[in-house]
Design a protein around this motif. Structure first.
Motif, PDB file in Angstrom:
ATOM      1  N   GLU A  53      57.585  57.876  35.156  1.00 51.52           N
ATOM      2  CA  GLU A  53      56.452  57.024  35.514  1.00 51.52           C
ATOM      3  C   GLU A  53      56.780  55.590  35.114  1.00 51.52           C
ATOM      4  OE1 GLU A  53      51.972  56.615  33.767  1.00 51.52           O
ATOM      5  OE2 GLU A  53      52.626  58.634  34.261  1.00 51.52           O
ATOM      6  N   ALA A  54      56.412  54.650  35.945  1.00 44.42           N
ATOM      7  CA  ALA A  54      56.658  53.238  35.651  1.00 44.42           C
ATOM      8  C   ALA A  54      55.782  52.777  34.490  1.00 44.42           C
ATOM      9  CB  ALA A  54      56.382  52.386  36.877  1.00 44.42           C
ATOM     10  N   VAL A  55      56.362  51.972  33.621  1.00 44.17           N
ATOM     11  CA  VAL A  55      55.607  51.351  32.539  1.00 44.17           C
ATOM     12  C   VAL A  55      54.662  50.327  33.160  1.00 44.17           C
ATOM     13  CG1 VAL A  55      55.821  49.844  30.520  1.00 44.17           C
ATOM     14  CG2 VAL A  55      57.448  51.719  30.850  1.00 44.17           C
ATOM     15  N   PRO A  56      53.396  50.309  32.750  1.00 46.58           N
ATOM     16  CA  PRO A  56      52.453  49.323  33.303  1.00 46.58           C
ATOM     17  C   PRO A  56      52.980  47.898  33.131  1.00 46.58           C
ATOM     18  CG  PRO A  56      51.298  50.919  31.948  1.00 46.58           C
ATOM     19  CD  PRO A  56      52.763  51.157  31.739  1.00 46.58           C
ATOM     20  N   GLN A  57      52.805  47.097  34.165  1.00 50.09           N
ATOM     21  CA  GLN A  57      53.234  45.702  34.150  1.00 50.09           C
ATOM     22  C   GLN A  57      52.017  44.801  34.322  1.00 50.09           C
ATOM     23  OE1 GLN A  57      56.619  44.865  33.703  1.00 50.09           O
ATOM     24  NE2 GLN A  57      56.688  47.057  33.281  1.00 50.09           N
ATOM     25  N   VAL A  58      52.110  43.603  33.780  1.00 50.03           N
ATOM     26  CA  VAL A  58      51.034  42.631  33.933  1.00 50.03           C
ATOM     27  C   VAL A  58      50.754  42.435  35.424  1.00 50.03           C
ATOM     28  CG1 VAL A  58      50.381  40.219  33.586  1.00 50.03           C
ATOM     29  CG2 VAL A  58      51.526  41.491  31.752  1.00 50.03           C
ATOM     30  N   GLY A  59      49.487  42.530  35.784  1.00 53.20           N
ATOM     31  CA  GLY A  59      49.071  42.359  37.172  1.00 53.20           C
ATOM     32  C   GLY A  59      48.866  43.666  37.918  1.00 53.20           C
ATOM     33  N   ASP A  60      49.343  44.780  37.366  1.00 47.94           N
ATOM     34  CA  ASP A  60      49.154  46.072  38.028  1.00 47.94           C
ATOM     35  C   ASP A  60      47.661  46.409  38.123  1.00 47.94           C
ATOM     36  OD1 ASP A  60      51.897  46.428  38.195  1.00 47.94           O
ATOM     37  OD2 ASP A  60      51.990  48.012  36.668  1.00 47.94           O
ATOM     38  N   TYR A  61      47.287  46.985  39.257  1.00 48.46           N
ATOM     39  CA  TYR A  61      45.924  47.454  39.475  1.00 48.46           C
ATOM     40  C   TYR A  61      45.900  48.972  39.468  1.00 48.46           C
ATOM     41  CZ  TYR A  61      44.491  42.831  41.220  1.00 48.46           C
ATOM     42  OH  TYR A  61      44.186  41.508  41.354  1.00 48.46           O
ATOM     43  N   TYR A  62      44.795  49.528  38.953  1.00 51.01           N
ATOM     44  CA  TYR A  62      44.587  50.972  38.944  1.00 51.01           C
ATOM     45  C   TYR A  62      43.147  51.266  39.342  1.00 51.01           C
ATOM     46  CZ  TYR A  62      48.816  50.879  36.144  1.00 51.01           C
ATOM     47  OH  TYR A  62      50.103  50.656  35.704  1.00 51.01           O
ATOM     48  N   VAL A  63      42.979  52.229  40.232  1.00 54.63           N
ATOM     49  CA  VAL A  63      41.637  52.735  40.510  1.00 54.63           C
ATOM     50  C   VAL A  63      41.369  53.794  39.454  1.00 54.63           C
ATOM     51  CG1 VAL A  63      40.160  53.960  42.137  1.00 54.63           C
ATOM     52  CG2 VAL A  63      41.733  52.207  42.976  1.00 54.63           C
ATOM     53  N   LEU A  64      40.371  53.550  38.635  1.00 56.83           N
ATOM     54  CA  LEU A  64      40.024  54.423  37.527  1.00 56.83           C
ATOM     55  C   LEU A  64      39.205  55.596  38.043  1.00 56.83           C
ATOM     56  CD1 LEU A  64      40.163  54.651  34.402  1.00 56.83           C
ATOM     57  CD2 LEU A  64      37.987  53.412  34.343  1.00 56.83           C
ATOM     58  N   LEU A  65      39.648  56.805  37.724  1.00 54.96           N
ATOM     59  CA  LEU A  65      38.969  58.015  38.175  1.00 54.96           C
ATOM     60  C   LEU A  65      38.177  58.636  37.037  1.00 54.96           C
ATOM     61  CD1 LEU A  65      41.886  59.667  40.210  1.00 54.96           C
ATOM     62  CD2 LEU A  65      40.115  58.085  41.031  1.00 54.96           C
ATOM     63  N   ASN A  66      37.066  59.296  37.406  1.00 48.56           N
ATOM     64  CA  ASN A  66      36.255  59.992  36.409  1.00 48.56           C
ATOM     65  C   ASN A  66      36.745  61.430  36.252  1.00 48.56           C
ATOM     66  OD1 ASN A  66      35.176  61.469  38.574  1.00 48.56           O
ATOM     67  ND2 ASN A  66      33.212  60.395  38.545  1.00 48.56           N
ATOM     68  N   GLY A  67      36.018  62.220  35.484  1.00 46.22           N
ATOM     69  CA  GLY A  67      36.404  63.600  35.221  1.00 46.22           C
ATOM     70  C   GLY A  67      36.436  64.483  36.456  1.00 46.22           C
ATOM     71  N   GLU A  68      35.757  64.073  37.507  1.00 46.41           N
ATOM     72  CA  GLU A  68      35.792  64.803  38.786  1.00 46.41           C
ATOM     73  C   GLU A  68      36.859  64.238  39.717  1.00 46.41           C
ATOM     74  OE1 GLU A  68      31.829  64.497  40.322  1.00 46.41           O
ATOM     75  OE2 GLU A  68      31.034  65.937  38.878  1.00 46.41           O
ATOM     76  N   MET A  69      37.669  63.301  39.195  1.00 46.03           N
ATOM     77  CA  MET A  69      38.744  62.634  39.947  1.00 46.03           C
ATOM     78  C   MET A  69      38.190  61.801  41.107  1.00 46.03           C
ATOM     79  SD  MET A  69      41.637  63.264  38.345  1.00 46.03           S
ATOM     80  CE  MET A  69      40.782  63.130  36.775  1.00 46.03           C
ATOM     81  N   LYS A  70      37.019  61.193  40.857  1.00 49.99           N
ATOM     82  CA  LYS A  70      36.399  60.281  41.825  1.00 49.99           C
ATOM     83  C   LYS A  70      36.458  58.861  41.264  1.00 49.99           C
ATOM     84  CE  LYS A  70      33.439  63.781  43.781  1.00 49.99           C
ATOM     85  NZ  LYS A  70      32.117  64.362  43.848  1.00 49.99           N
ATOM     86  N   PRO A  71      36.642  57.865  42.123  1.00 52.74           N
ATOM     87  CA  PRO A  71      36.786  56.487  41.637  1.00 52.74           C
ATOM     88  C   PRO A  71      35.490  55.925  41.065  1.00 52.74           C
ATOM     89  CG  PRO A  71      36.713  56.528  44.035  1.00 52.74           C
ATOM     90  CD  PRO A  71      36.737  57.958  43.582  1.00 52.74           C
ATOM     91  N   VAL A  72      35.635  55.200  39.942  1.00 51.38           N
ATOM     92  CA  VAL A  72      34.477  54.564  39.311  1.00 51.38           C
ATOM     93  C   VAL A  72      34.684  53.081  39.059  1.00 51.38           C
ATOM     94  CG1 VAL A  72      33.604  56.688  38.238  1.00 51.38           C
ATOM     95  CG2 VAL A  72      35.241  55.266  36.992  1.00 51.38           C
ATOM     96  N   ALA A  73      35.946  52.633  39.064  1.00 49.31           N
ATOM     97  CA  ALA A  73      36.221  51.222  38.762  1.00 49.31           C
ATOM     98  C   ALA A  73      37.656  50.893  39.144  1.00 49.31           C
ATOM     99  CB  ALA A  73      35.994  50.949  37.277  1.00 49.31           C
ATOM    100  N   ILE A  74      37.952  49.608  39.084  1.00 45.39           N
ATOM    101  CA  ILE A  74      39.332  49.136  39.221  1.00 45.39           C
ATOM    102  C   ILE A  74      39.639  48.344  37.955  1.00 45.39           C
ATOM    103  CG2 ILE A  74      40.947  47.684  40.505  1.00 45.39           C
ATOM    104  CD1 ILE A  74      39.279  48.325  43.026  1.00 45.39           C
ATOM    105  N   ILE A  75      40.768  48.666  37.342  1.00 44.90           N
ATOM    106  CA  ILE A  75      41.211  47.930  36.157  1.00 44.90           C
ATOM    107  C   ILE A  75      42.535  47.254  36.489  1.00 44.90           C
ATOM    108  CG2 ILE A  75      39.969  49.396  34.513  1.00 44.90           C
ATOM    109  CD1 ILE A  75      42.627  50.799  33.878  1.00 44.90           C
ATOM    110  N   GLN A  76      42.827  46.215  35.720  1.00 40.79           N
ATOM    111  CA  GLN A  76      44.078  45.485  35.907  1.00 40.79           C
ATOM    112  C   GLN A  76      44.739  45.281  34.550  1.00 40.79           C
ATOM    113  OE1 GLN A  76      43.773  41.399  37.298  1.00 40.79           O
ATOM    114  NE2 GLN A  76      45.735  41.580  38.357  1.00 40.79           N
TER     115      GLN A  76
END
Length: 154
Positions: A64-87
């Motif tokens: 897995e790639a090490v997180p880099q500055v500027g990377d975006y992630y769609v944050l998933l909840n316990g049901e694997m549904k999106p709840v937010a975007i983090i950077q």
């Protein structure tokens, strides 16, 4: 047809005029522990949890790639549904025993102290690396990451 994560990402990109970049999905905690994922998401969405860390060896073991500055992630909840975007706003490689009290505080768990972070993280990293037939040592390098919520559903 776009997945819910792709839909969230596409709306975010359009609203914020982002022309570069893509996203990965991500959750904090073990996928087989949805209540823990939701607990950690609550900490993130309420601004208490702003950082995380894992042994560098984990990223190699998972390829897995090490997180880099500027990377975006769609944050998933316990049901694997999106709840937010983090950077990712900071990503550093630091020896375990050199992780700062500020980083420990910003992980937002336990009593927020460096001592508590070291105790919990040493146990967590030892268990994590045993899944890869590897041992964790307090001399090991740790990837420390600071992130911010850039979009949330609520």
């Amino acid at each position: 047809m776009a997945t819910p994560a792709e839909h969230m990402w596409n709306e975010f990109v359009e609203k914020n005029n982002i022309t570069k970049g893509n996203f990965q999905t991500r959750w904090f905690g073990q996928q087989d522990q949805p209540d823990e994922i939701d607990r950690l998401n609550d900490l993130i969405l309420h601004g208490q949890k702003r950082s995380t860390s894992k042994p560098l060896a984990y990223y190699a073991a998972e390829q897995e790639a090490v997180p880099q500055v500027g990377d975006y992630y769609v944050l998933l909840n316990g049901e694997m549904k999106p709840v937010a975007i983090i950077q990712t706003v900071v990503s550093e490689l630091i020896p375990f025993l050199r992780v700062s009290a500020e980083h420990a505080y910003n992980e937002g768990e336990g009593d927020l102290s460096l001592e508590d972070w070291r105790t919990r993280s040493s146990k967590k990293f030892t268990e994590l690396m045993s899944n890869y037939d590897s041992k964790f040592s307090e001399d090991d390098p740790i990837v420390t990451e600071v992130f911010k919520v850039v979009h949330s559903e609520g």
